[in-house]
Write an enzyme that holds these catalytic residues in place. Structure first.
Site, PDB file in Angstrom:
ATOM      1  N   HIS A   1      55.342  45.710 115.911  1.00 58.68           N
ATOM      2  CA  HIS A   1      55.644  45.462 117.321  1.00 58.68           C
ATOM      3  C   HIS A   1      56.563  46.589 117.761  1.00 58.68           C
ATOM      4  CE1 HIS A   1      57.077  43.595 121.044  1.00 58.68           C
ATOM      5  NE2 HIS A   1      58.302  43.889 120.642  1.00 58.68           N
TER       6      HIS A   1
ATOM      7  N   CYS B   1      51.294  45.132 122.458  1.00 57.42           N
ATOM      8  CA  CYS B   1      52.625  45.628 122.799  1.00 57.42           C
ATOM      9  C   CYS B   1      52.751  47.134 122.621  1.00 57.42           C
ATOM     10  CB  CYS B   1      53.677  44.910 121.957  1.00 57.42           C
ATOM     11  SG  CYS B   1      53.378  45.027 120.171  1.00 57.42           S
TER      12      CYS B   1
END
Length: 218
Positions: free
Chosen positions: A48, A122
Site C-alpha cells: 500500500h 492505492c
C-alpha cells in the site's frame, strides 16, 4: 509607536493558506502482508502507498458508495498497514489552499466503489498524483504485482482484494450508526446536485486517524 501601527496596517501578515511554500513530496510505502519480508527478495511484494504533501498523507481506499475514497492520515501512520519505507519524489511549490482544491477535485475521480486491485488501487492513485504534481510517477516496484494482471489476482488471498481501510471496524460503524444502512446492503447511486449536502453524512470518519476527503462539487 504610531509609525509601527501604520506599518503593520500597510504590510499585513501574509495569508498562509494562499502563500506558496516549497514542500517535499514523499511516497510512504507499507506492507499489506508479512509475506513481503520474504517476497521482496524475489523482486515483488504486496504494498500500500500514500503520498505525503504539506504535512499530510493521502491515500485511496475501497468502500461501497459512489463518493470519495481518498483519505488523509498523519504521515507514516496509516492504520491497518505495516510501514516499510519512504521514497522522496521531489519538491512542490504550491499554496496549501490551491493543493486542497486540487486534491478535492481528484477525489471526484476516485470513488470508493471504483477501487480495483489490478486496475485502480492505492498505488495507481499515488502514481497519478505524482505525475500530476511532479510530472513523474512512483517507482515501478511499488505496483509491480498489480501489473502482472490476472496472474497476481490468482495468487493473492481474498482478504487482500480490497483496501484495509474498508476492513476497519470504524468504517462499518460510520454507516450503521448514522442510519445510512450497512455498506453491504446499500444500493450505490450517483449523487445528484441536491444530494451534495448529504455527502458529509456518507463520508465515513475513521476515528481520529483517518478522514475521507470531501470531493469538489463541480
Amino acid at each position: 509607536m504610531g509609525e509601527e501601527n501604520e506599518a503593520s496596517k500597510s504590510n499585513p501578515e501574509p495569508d498562509s493558506s494562499s502563500s506558496s511554500e516549497e514542500s517535499q513530496v514523499i511516497l510512504n510505502v507499507y506492507d499489506l502482508t508479512p509475506v513481503n519480508q520474504y517476497s521482496v527478495w524475489f523482486g515483488f511484494g504486496v504494498f500500500h502507498s500514500g503520498i505525503e504533501v504539506l504535512g499530510k498523507e493521502y491515500g485511496f481506499g475501497a468502500h461501497d458508495f459512489p463518493i470519495s475514497g481518498v483519505f488523509e492520515v498523519e504521515p507514516k501512520s496509516c492504520p491497518g498497514f505495516i510501514y516499510r519505507c519512504s521514497v522522496p519524489l521531489g519538491h512542490l511549490d504550491m499554496p496549501p489552499s490551491e493543493f486542497r482544491t486540487f486534491i478535492e477535485g481528484v477525489a471526484s475521480e476516485y470513488h470508493g466503489n471504483t477501487y480495483h486491485l489490478i486496475s485502480k488501487n492505492c498505488n495507481h492513485f499515488t502514481d497519478d498524483i505524482s505525475k500530476r504534481l511532479l510530472k513523474k510517477g512512483i517507482p515501478g516496484w511499488v505496483n509491480r504485482l498489480a501489473r502482472l494482471g490476472a496472474f497476481c489476482s490468482c495468487l493473492l488471498p481474498e482478504s487482500l482484494q480490497v483496501s484495509t481501510v474498508k476492513q476497519l471496524p470504524e468504517y462499518h460503524a460510520a454507516y450503521t450508526d448514522d442510519g445510512s444502512g450497512s455498506s453491504s446492503s446499500a444500493t450505490p447511486h450517483e449523487p445528484t446536485e441536491s444530494e451534495d449536502g448529504d455527502q458529509d453524512k456518507l463520508l465515513p470518519s475513521l476515528g481520529g486517524d483517518v478522514a475521507f476527503i470531501k470531493e469538489f462539487s463541480r
